[in-house]
Design a protein around this motif. Structure first.
Motif, PDB file in Angstrom:
ATOM      1  N   GLU A  36       0.810  -1.217   0.000  1.00 34.30           N
ATOM      2  CA  GLU A  36       0.000   0.000   0.000  1.00 34.30           C
ATOM      3  C   GLU A  36       0.845   1.269   0.000  1.00 34.30           C
ATOM      4  O   GLU A  36       0.320   2.362   0.203  1.00 34.30           O
ATOM      5  CB  GLU A  36      -0.944  -0.029   1.204  1.00 34.30           C
ATOM      6  CG  GLU A  36      -1.939  -1.183   1.128  1.00 34.30           C
ATOM      7  CD  GLU A  36      -2.812  -1.313   2.366  1.00 34.30           C
ATOM      8  OE1 GLU A  36      -2.582  -0.550   3.340  1.00 34.30           O
ATOM      9  OE2 GLU A  36      -3.717  -2.174   2.365  1.00 34.30           O
ATOM     10  N   GLU A  37       2.161   1.105  -0.207  1.00 31.56           N
ATOM     11  CA  GLU A  37       3.099   2.221  -0.339  1.00 31.56           C
ATOM     12  C   GLU A  37       3.074   3.140   0.886  1.00 31.56           C
ATOM     13  O   GLU A  37       3.026   4.359   0.788  1.00 31.56           O
ATOM     14  CB  GLU A  37       2.813   3.026  -1.615  1.00 31.56           C
ATOM     15  CG  GLU A  37       3.002   2.215  -2.886  1.00 31.56           C
ATOM     16  CD  GLU A  37       2.831   3.045  -4.145  1.00 31.56           C
ATOM     17  OE1 GLU A  37       3.817   3.190  -4.889  1.00 31.56           O
ATOM     18  OE2 GLU A  37       1.712   3.541  -4.372  1.00 31.56           O
ATOM     19  N   MET A  38       3.146   2.504   2.046  1.00 28.89           N
ATOM     20  CA  MET A  38       3.221   3.241   3.302  1.00 28.89           C
ATOM     21  C   MET A  38       4.623   3.072   3.887  1.00 28.89           C
ATOM     22  O   MET A  38       5.311   2.081   3.610  1.00 28.89           O
ATOM     23  CB  MET A  38       2.171   2.718   4.288  1.00 28.89           C
ATOM     24  CG  MET A  38       0.746   2.891   3.811  1.00 28.89           C
ATOM     25  SD  MET A  38      -0.449   2.001   4.845  1.00 28.89           S
ATOM     26  CE  MET A  38      -0.197   2.802   6.433  1.00 28.89           C
ATOM     27  N   PRO A  39       5.096   4.032   4.696  1.00 26.34           N
ATOM     28  CA  PRO A  39       6.443   3.927   5.264  1.00 26.34           C
ATOM     29  C   PRO A  39       6.554   2.768   6.246  1.00 26.34           C
ATOM     30  O   PRO A  39       5.574   2.386   6.898  1.00 26.34           O
ATOM     31  CB  PRO A  39       6.634   5.276   5.968  1.00 26.34           C
ATOM     32  CG  PRO A  39       5.259   5.799   6.203  1.00 26.34           C
ATOM     33  CD  PRO A  39       4.416   5.292   5.071  1.00 26.34           C
ATOM     34  N   LEU A  40       7.759   2.214   6.359  1.00 28.14           N
ATOM     35  CA  LEU A  40       8.013   1.089   7.252  1.00 28.14           C
ATOM     36  C   LEU A  40       8.666   1.571   8.536  1.00 28.14           C
ATOM     37  O   LEU A  40       9.587   2.378   8.507  1.00 28.14           O
ATOM     38  CB  LEU A  40       8.930   0.065   6.580  1.00 28.14           C
ATOM     39  CG  LEU A  40       8.362  -0.739   5.411  1.00 28.14           C
ATOM     40  CD1 LEU A  40       9.444  -1.627   4.831  1.00 28.14           C
ATOM     41  CD2 LEU A  40       7.176  -1.570   5.851  1.00 28.14           C
ATOM     42  N   SER A  41       8.200   1.036   9.665  1.00 33.07           N
ATOM     43  CA  SER A  41       8.841   1.333  10.944  1.00 33.07           C
ATOM     44  C   SER A  41      10.107   0.490  11.075  1.00 33.07           C
ATOM     45  O   SER A  41      10.343  -0.446  10.311  1.00 33.07           O
ATOM     46  CB  SER A  41       7.886   1.015  12.092  1.00 33.07           C
ATOM     47  OG  SER A  41       7.622  -0.382  12.132  1.00 33.07           O
ATOM     48  N   ALA A  42      10.898   0.792  12.087  1.00 31.63           N
ATOM     49  CA  ALA A  42      12.152   0.062  12.310  1.00 31.63           C
ATOM     50  C   ALA A  42      11.881  -1.412  12.598  1.00 31.63           C
ATOM     51  O   ALA A  42      12.600  -2.301  12.116  1.00 31.63           O
ATOM     52  CB  ALA A  42      12.917   0.702  13.464  1.00 31.63           C
ATOM     53  N   SER A  43      10.821  -1.705  13.392  1.00 25.65           N
ATOM     54  CA  SER A  43      10.525  -3.099  13.741  1.00 25.65           C
ATOM     55  C   SER A  43      10.115  -3.896  12.504  1.00 25.65           C
ATOM     56  O   SER A  43      10.427  -5.081  12.381  1.00 25.65           O
ATOM     57  CB  SER A  43       9.423  -3.155  14.802  1.00 25.65           C
ATOM     58  OG  SER A  43       8.215  -2.617  14.302  1.00 25.65           O
ATOM     59  N   ARG A  44       9.420  -3.230  11.574  1.00 21.62           N
ATOM     60  CA  ARG A  44       8.983  -3.941  10.364  1.00 21.62           C
ATOM     61  C   ARG A  44      10.145  -4.154   9.407  1.00 21.62           C
ATOM     62  O   ARG A  44      10.224  -5.184   8.732  1.00 21.62           O
ATOM     63  CB  ARG A  44       7.842  -3.166   9.710  1.00 21.62           C
ATOM     64  CG  ARG A  44       6.560  -3.261  10.520  1.00 21.62           C
ATOM     65  CD  ARG A  44       5.541  -2.245  10.177  1.00 21.62           C
ATOM     66  NE  ARG A  44       4.448  -2.280  11.158  1.00 21.62           N
ATOM     67  CZ  ARG A  44       3.726  -1.242  11.527  1.00 21.62           C
ATOM     68  NH1 ARG A  44       3.984  -0.044  10.994  1.00 21.62           N
ATOM     69  NH2 ARG A  44       2.774  -1.361  12.423  1.00 21.62           N
ATOM     70  N   LYS A  45      11.050  -3.197   9.337  1.00 22.19           N
ATOM     71  CA  LYS A  45      12.275  -3.408   8.541  1.00 22.19           C
ATOM     72  C   LYS A  45      13.082  -4.552   9.120  1.00 22.19           C
ATOM     73  O   LYS A  45      13.656  -5.366   8.389  1.00 22.19           O
ATOM     74  CB  LYS A  45      13.099  -2.127   8.512  1.00 22.19           C
ATOM     75  CG  LYS A  45      12.483  -0.995   7.695  1.00 22.19           C
ATOM     76  CD  LYS A  45      13.369   0.240   7.727  1.00 22.19           C
ATOM     77  CE  LYS A  45      12.743   1.374   6.911  1.00 22.19           C
ATOM     78  NZ  LYS A  45      13.567   2.604   6.967  1.00 22.19           N
ATOM     79  N   TRP A  46      13.119  -4.607  10.452  1.00 26.09           N
ATOM     80  CA  TRP A  46      13.856  -5.683  11.126  1.00 26.09           C
ATOM     81  C   TRP A  46      13.221  -7.036  10.794  1.00 26.09           C
ATOM     82  O   TRP A  46      13.918  -8.012  10.525  1.00 26.09           O
ATOM     83  CB  TRP A  46      13.827  -5.434  12.628  1.00 26.09           C
ATOM     84  CG  TRP A  46      14.472  -6.528  13.437  1.00 26.09           C
ATOM     85  CD1 TRP A  46      15.794  -6.785  13.596  1.00 26.09           C
ATOM     86  CD2 TRP A  46      13.780  -7.526  14.206  1.00 26.09           C
ATOM     87  NE1 TRP A  46      15.977  -7.874  14.404  1.00 26.09           N
ATOM     88  CE2 TRP A  46      14.766  -8.350  14.797  1.00 26.09           C
ATOM     89  CE3 TRP A  46      12.435  -7.795  14.448  1.00 26.09           C
ATOM     90  CZ2 TRP A  46      14.437  -9.422  15.618  1.00 26.09           C
ATOM     91  CZ3 TRP A  46      12.115  -8.870  15.269  1.00 26.09           C
ATOM     92  CH2 TRP A  46      13.103  -9.665  15.844  1.00 26.09           C
ATOM     93  N   ALA A  47      11.873  -7.102  10.791  1.00 26.05           N
ATOM     94  CA  ALA A  47      11.186  -8.360  10.463  1.00 26.05           C
ATOM     95  C   ALA A  47      11.507  -8.802   9.043  1.00 26.05           C
ATOM     96  O   ALA A  47      11.705  -9.992   8.773  1.00 26.05           O
ATOM     97  CB  ALA A  47       9.670  -8.187  10.643  1.00 26.05           C
ATOM     98  N   LEU A  48      11.591  -7.851   8.113  1.00 23.41           N
ATOM     99  CA  LEU A  48      11.931  -8.180   6.727  1.00 23.41           C
ATOM    100  C   LEU A  48      13.368  -8.667   6.618  1.00 23.41           C
ATOM    101  O   LEU A  48      13.677  -9.574   5.845  1.00 23.41           O
ATOM    102  CB  LEU A  48      11.720  -6.960   5.826  1.00 23.41           C
ATOM    103  CG  LEU A  48      10.268  -6.591   5.504  1.00 23.41           C
ATOM    104  CD1 LEU A  48      10.219  -5.264   4.774  1.00 23.41           C
ATOM    105  CD2 LEU A  48       9.613  -7.674   4.660  1.00 23.41           C
ATOM    106  N   SER A  49      14.248  -8.056   7.405  1.00 26.77           N
ATOM    107  CA  SER A  49      15.672  -8.412   7.321  1.00 26.77           C
ATOM    108  C   SER A  49      15.926  -9.829   7.806  1.00 26.77           C
ATOM    109  O   SER A  49      16.931 -10.452   7.442  1.00 26.77           O
ATOM    110  CB  SER A  49      16.513  -7.427   8.129  1.00 26.77           C
ATOM    111  OG  SER A  49      16.286  -7.588   9.526  1.00 26.77           O
TER     112      SER A  49
END
Length: 516
Positions: free
Chosen positions: A271-284
């Protein structure tokens, strides 16, 4: 804890032959029994009295929701039956033994209430609360969340009152059951309070759960089978539901679930929304070697009433390791291909075999992207799946499963001709071919299309068109003259192919519009 007359009567009937008469309320308002004292001419509101019929006065004052347990029957009870709830014990009974039984009835419910609050204060465990209610009712009890996934169910252990807790066999209702559930209008997701109804041949009590923002959070369901719930048991289910609501508020386990964090991250990317740090961490943390396909699901019928959350949960159960969420009017799923691949490394056959019955059950259609590994690129492959679904429904509306590879060319043509009508991109001589076909039994446009699709092979094209090879050679010569192009020129040939495909798409869109 306070009870109502029906719960008291149900407890008495375990020991005595009891009939119940007169007006009564479902509300839990009466406390422990009192002895009727000779000489008193008043029965107070919300009080429970025990008496023998010969000691009752003829015309006492009776308060609202007064309840009388009477040993023996007589004509003078007609006065009482018109004004309050009267439970008549018909067989001979000892006055003090009846009082003891009444006390035991209250003891049982008070023990349950104390156990409920102990669990709430000490562990705040939804499973333990579910078992606690099941032990009291002696019935199947389960809690489902907003995705119609089973959050807790009767464990089969012994409840706090000593009654066995019955285990539920299936943790998830079938799509057919959910659809019927909603079709009956019995389960309204915005409905507060108790819902009592018959579902799949079973009597049920259901209470919806809500969060502090009044959003639907799931529901608590007690299944009674062929037994008819006792009036008042719905109040016990509602009391338990309130406790579960508070537990879910205090322990939002969904927020700490890594799967849910990853799901939210993918939803934000789509949905082209910004990612929080925790969500970037989950992706990593995801293995970048894992290959996914994006599956976009939409309802195939406006009559489909299955909630999106239920479909998401069912997809994740059917395809282990998948991630599903609602986005707009679609359900977006990311599915690992590893467990679907056969000996040749292809996942198509297995995915078709497993996804097709799922779509049939849930009355959905699906668009499927090409495989990818970088989850940060999820939106691009989500768009592929959307394109596959949009184009597939246009070209093959009777189907329910569409791969992007099959419709990529159509989307390319549509995008490349979006600014002008398709005919404005045609070679100058194409109009002459179209005009020829309007009055001739021989279609030059169709001849040209087949010839190019057969890689300019006169023999292959003649076989498809059912004409002699020499006849086809003559036609192609005339077509080239009309077009004013050399078909051996690659760019000219590509432009013609795209023009022919654009003509086909425009004709298809027009026919769909006419049918609509």
């Amino acid at each position: 804890m306070r009870l109502n007359a029906d719960l008291v009567c149900a407890g008495l009937r375990r020991s005595y032959n009891v009939s119940i008469h007169g007006p009564r309320t479902k509300e839990l308002r009466i406390s422990r029994p009192e002895f009727y004292m000779d000489g008193s001419d008043a029965f107070l509101s919300d009080h429970l009295y025990l008496a023998t019929v010969e000691h009752l006065p003829l015309r006492p004052k009776i308060g609202k929701n007064s309840v009388l347990v009477c040993i023996g029957d007589a004509a003078k009870l007609s006065y009482y039956k018109d004004r309050c709830c009267v439970m008549v014990i018909h067989n001979k009974a000892d006055f003090f033994s009846v009082h003891k039984v009444l006390d035991e009835v209250f003891d049982r419910y008070i023990a349950w209430e104390q156990e409920l609050f102990r669990i709430f204060l000490e562990s705040a465990d939804v499973q333990a609360i579910t078992d606690c209610l099941s032990g009291l009712l002696g019935q199947e009890v389960f809690v489902i969340d907003s995705s119609f996934s089973c959050l807790a169910r009767s464990s089969g252990d012994e409840g706090p009152t000593g009654k066995p807790v019955v285990a539920i066999e299936n943790q998830n209702l079938s799509p057919e059951a959910i659809s019927e559930y909603l079709k009956k209008g019995t389960m309204l997701l915005d409905r507060h309070g108790v819902l009592t109804f018959d579902f799949e041949g079973e009597h049920s009590i259901c209470v919806n759960l809500f969060d502090h923002n009044d959003r639907y959070n799931g529901c608590l369901v007690a299944l009674f089978g062929a037994d008819v719930p006792c009036p008042g048991e719905d109040a016990l289910v509602e009391m338990t539901a309130k406790a579960i609501e508070r537990v879910l508020e205090m322990n939002p386990v969904v927020l700490s679930d890594p799967h849910s964090v990853l799901k939210t991250a993918l939803q934000h990317i789509v949905e082209e929304m910004p990612l929080s740090a925790s969500r970037k961490w989950a992706l990593s943390l995801r293995d970048q070697q894992v290959e996914y396909v994006c599956v976009v699901l939409r309802s195939a019928s406006h009559l489909n009433q299955l909630p999106a959350g239920y479909v998401c949960n069912s997809f994740e159960i059917e395809f282990s390791g998948s991630i599903s969420f609602e986005s707009g009017e679609a359900i977006v799923c990311f599915l690992p291909t590893e467990g679907l691949r056969d000996a040749e490394g292809s996942y198509y056959a297995t995915l078709n075999r497993r996804l097709t019955p799922f779509l049939d059950k849930t009355v959905m259609v699906a668009g499927i992207s090409n495989p990818f590994s970088d989850l940060y690129d999820a939106r691009s492959f989500y768009r592929q799946a959307e394109v596959a679904l949009d184009c597939g429904r246009l070209v093959a509306p009777a189907g329910n499963l569409y791969y992007f590879d099959s419709y990529a060319l159509i989307d390319m043509i549509v995008n490349s001709t979006a600014n002008l009508r398709a005919d404005l991109y045609y070679p100058r001589g194409m109009a002459a071919l179209v005009e020829h076909d309007k009055t001739s039994a021989v279609s030059y446009v169709e001849t040209l299309r087949v010839f190019l699709e057969e890689n300019m092979s006169y023999t292959a094209a003649a076989r498809v068109l059912y004409v002699h090879r020499s006849t086809l050679i003559d036609r192609i010569d005339r077509i080239e003259r009309e077009l004013g192009v050399d078909l051996n020129d690659a760019e000219s040939r590509l432009r013609i192919l795209m023009s022919l495909k654009a003509m086909e798409i425009e004709s298809l869109v027009k026919s769909v519009g006419e049918r609509a």
